[in-house]
Design an enzyme around this catalytic site. Structure first.
Site, mmCIF file in Angstrom:
data_model
loop_
_atom_site.group_PDB
_atom_site.id
_atom_site.type_symbol
_atom_site.label_atom_id
_atom_site.label_comp_id
_atom_site.label_asym_id
_atom_site.label_seq_id
_atom_site.Cartn_x
_atom_site.Cartn_y
_atom_site.Cartn_z
ATOM 1 N N GLU A 157 -3.907 2.166 -3.221
ATOM 2 C CA GLU A 157 -4.362 0.808 -3.429
ATOM 3 C C GLU A 157 -3.947 0.596 -5.063
ATOM 4 O OE1 GLU A 157 -5.322 -1.393 -1.708
ATOM 5 O OE2 GLU A 157 -6.665 -0.361 -0.122
ATOM 6 N N GLU A 199 -4.987 -2.808 -7.076
ATOM 7 C CA GLU A 199 -5.458 -4.044 -6.644
ATOM 8 C C GLU A 199 -6.266 -4.636 -8.058
ATOM 9 O OE1 GLU A 199 -7.052 -3.337 -2.017
ATOM 10 O OE2 GLU A 199 -8.436 -3.068 -3.573
ATOM 11 N N ARG A 238 -15.603 3.295 6.836
ATOM 12 C CA ARG A 238 -14.247 2.513 7.401
ATOM 13 C C ARG A 238 -13.818 3.418 8.704
ATOM 14 N NH1 ARG A 238 -11.100 -0.179 3.756
ATOM 15 N NH2 ARG A 238 -9.202 1.083 4.089
ATOM 16 N N CYS A 295 -14.135 -4.903 2.294
ATOM 17 C CA CYS A 295 -13.158 -4.950 1.346
ATOM 18 C C CYS A 295 -12.086 -5.192 2.010
ATOM 19 C CB CYS A 295 -13.075 -3.372 0.614
ATOM 20 S SG CYS A 295 -14.372 -2.333 0.837
ATOM 21 N N SER A 296 -11.362 -6.233 1.614
ATOM 22 C CA SER A 296 -10.078 -6.448 2.041
ATOM 23 C C SER A 296 -9.221 -7.314 0.996
ATOM 24 C CB SER A 296 -10.152 -7.362 3.493
ATOM 25 O OG SER A 296 -9.148 -7.531 3.976
ATOM 26 N N HIS A 307 0.740 -1.364 0.076
ATOM 27 C CA HIS A 307 0.105 0.040 0.012
ATOM 28 C C HIS A 307 0.724 1.249 -0.053
ATOM 29 C CE1 HIS A 307 -2.931 -3.084 1.084
ATOM 30 N NE2 HIS A 307 -3.936 -2.385 0.664
ATOM 31 N N HIS A 351 -1.910 -6.660 -5.800
ATOM 32 C CA HIS A 351 -2.384 -7.429 -5.154
ATOM 33 C C HIS A 351 -3.825 -7.966 -5.361
ATOM 34 C CE1 HIS A 351 -3.025 -3.976 -2.925
ATOM 35 N NE2 HIS A 351 -4.195 -4.409 -2.350
ATOM 36 N N LYS A 411 -8.116 3.669 10.082
ATOM 37 C CA LYS A 411 -7.625 2.992 8.944
ATOM 38 C C LYS A 411 -6.595 3.704 8.268
ATOM 39 C CE LYS A 411 -9.688 -0.529 7.308
ATOM 40 N NZ LYS A 411 -9.385 -1.713 7.281
#
Length: 298
Positions: free
Chosen positions: A212, A214, A136, A152-153, A105, A117, A140
């Protein structure tokens, strides 16, 4: 921080001896820990540690040492950043390695090494076809206090979450994180309830340091569940229908009430959500699935 429990302490005889130490709520946590210690949520371990520090001692790790990077970071988030290993993939979703959540990140790492990722986004609807959203938590590291989809993970670099067949690894991870973030028990969300509808690849900076990059699996399910949010992860929750979500979008676009949406959620909203929501209402979700395409979105 990390936790250890002395070997052999969780047998039947010992549990009887511990009755004076633990509240009824802690007894439930103790049974859950005994059945599956490797996947037990950290915030629940904290409760057991407070009840009996000698049985569930906290030991320092690199992520809690004063000289660790970003020592000012929230302790729970710092532990996750340094101890969790994300799955690195290429743009065709082939596994190429693994790295810490921290490195995955960092925008300088993302840009310099093109770190990508695997991730997942759960969209959970109740029987009234309302979508569960979460805000969130303020602690965070990426996108604090933004509103987003249910959960979301990331699947982690572990055997149970690396299974590609039928997206089982990602679905195992979704079940784990729904418990960790929202307190939704596994029996409320069996892994076969998650329907993978698609994959998207995106990149989004959070601030100057974090961001991010992703390859995100989009998982839909319709379940009535018990929700008990973990304050380390979630600031607020709400169920919305389509019209209520459109009003949230209007407020976010107008900058009203300081309301912000996560970039991945907004991409799903703008490209897929409402047509997929129609399938939710008709109970024809599987007809919308397209797992062959990787949507490259910006």
């Amino acid at each position: 921080m990390s936790f250890t429990a002395t070997s052999g302490l969780l047998n039947t005889a010992t549990r009887a001896t511990l009755s004076s130490l633990f509240s009824p709520e802690s007894h439930l946590l103790l049974r859950l820990f005994s059945s599956s210690p490797s996947t037990f949520p950290t915030h629940c371990l904290l409760s057991l540690s407070k009840a009996s520090p000698s049985l569930f001692p906290v030991r320092p790790s690199i992520s809690t040492m004063a000289d660790a990077p970003d020592a000012g970071m929230d302790a729970v988030q710092r532990r996750l950043m340094f101890e969790d290993e994300c799955i690195l993939v290429d743009e065709n979703d082939r596994v190429v390695g693994h790295d810490t959540k921290y490195n995955c990140h960092l925008m300088e790492k993302i840009e310099a090494e093109n770190l990508l990722h695997r991730a997942f986004s759960v969209f959970l609807f109740n029987s009234k076809n309302e979508l569960l959203l979460q805000q969130r938590s303020a602690t965070k590291v990426t996108f604090p206090l933004v509103w987003t989809n249910t959960c979301c993970s990331h699947p982690l670099y572990r055997e149970s979450e690396l299974i590609d067949e039928e997206c089982l690894g990602v679905r195992n991870a979704a079940q784990r994180k729904l418990l960790d973030e929202l307190g939704i028990p596994a029996e409320d969300v069996p892994v076969d309830c998650f329907i993978p509808l698609g994959r998207m690849l995106y990149k989004a900076p959070s601030d100057g340091k974090w961001g991010e990059h992703e390859l995100d699996y989009l998982l839909f399910t319709v379940r009535d569940v018990n929700v008990h949010p973990n304050p380390d992860e979630v600031a607020d929750i709400k169920y919305v229908n389509q019209e209520e979500l459109k009003e949230l979008l209007r407020k976010a676009d107008a900058g009203e009430e300081g309301l912000k949406l996560s970039p991945w959620f907004r991409l799903v909203v703008d490209n897929f959500l409402f047509k997929w929501w129609d399938h939710v209402e008709k109970r024809t979700i599987k007809e919308a699935a397209d797992m062959k395409t990787i949507h490259r979105l910006t």
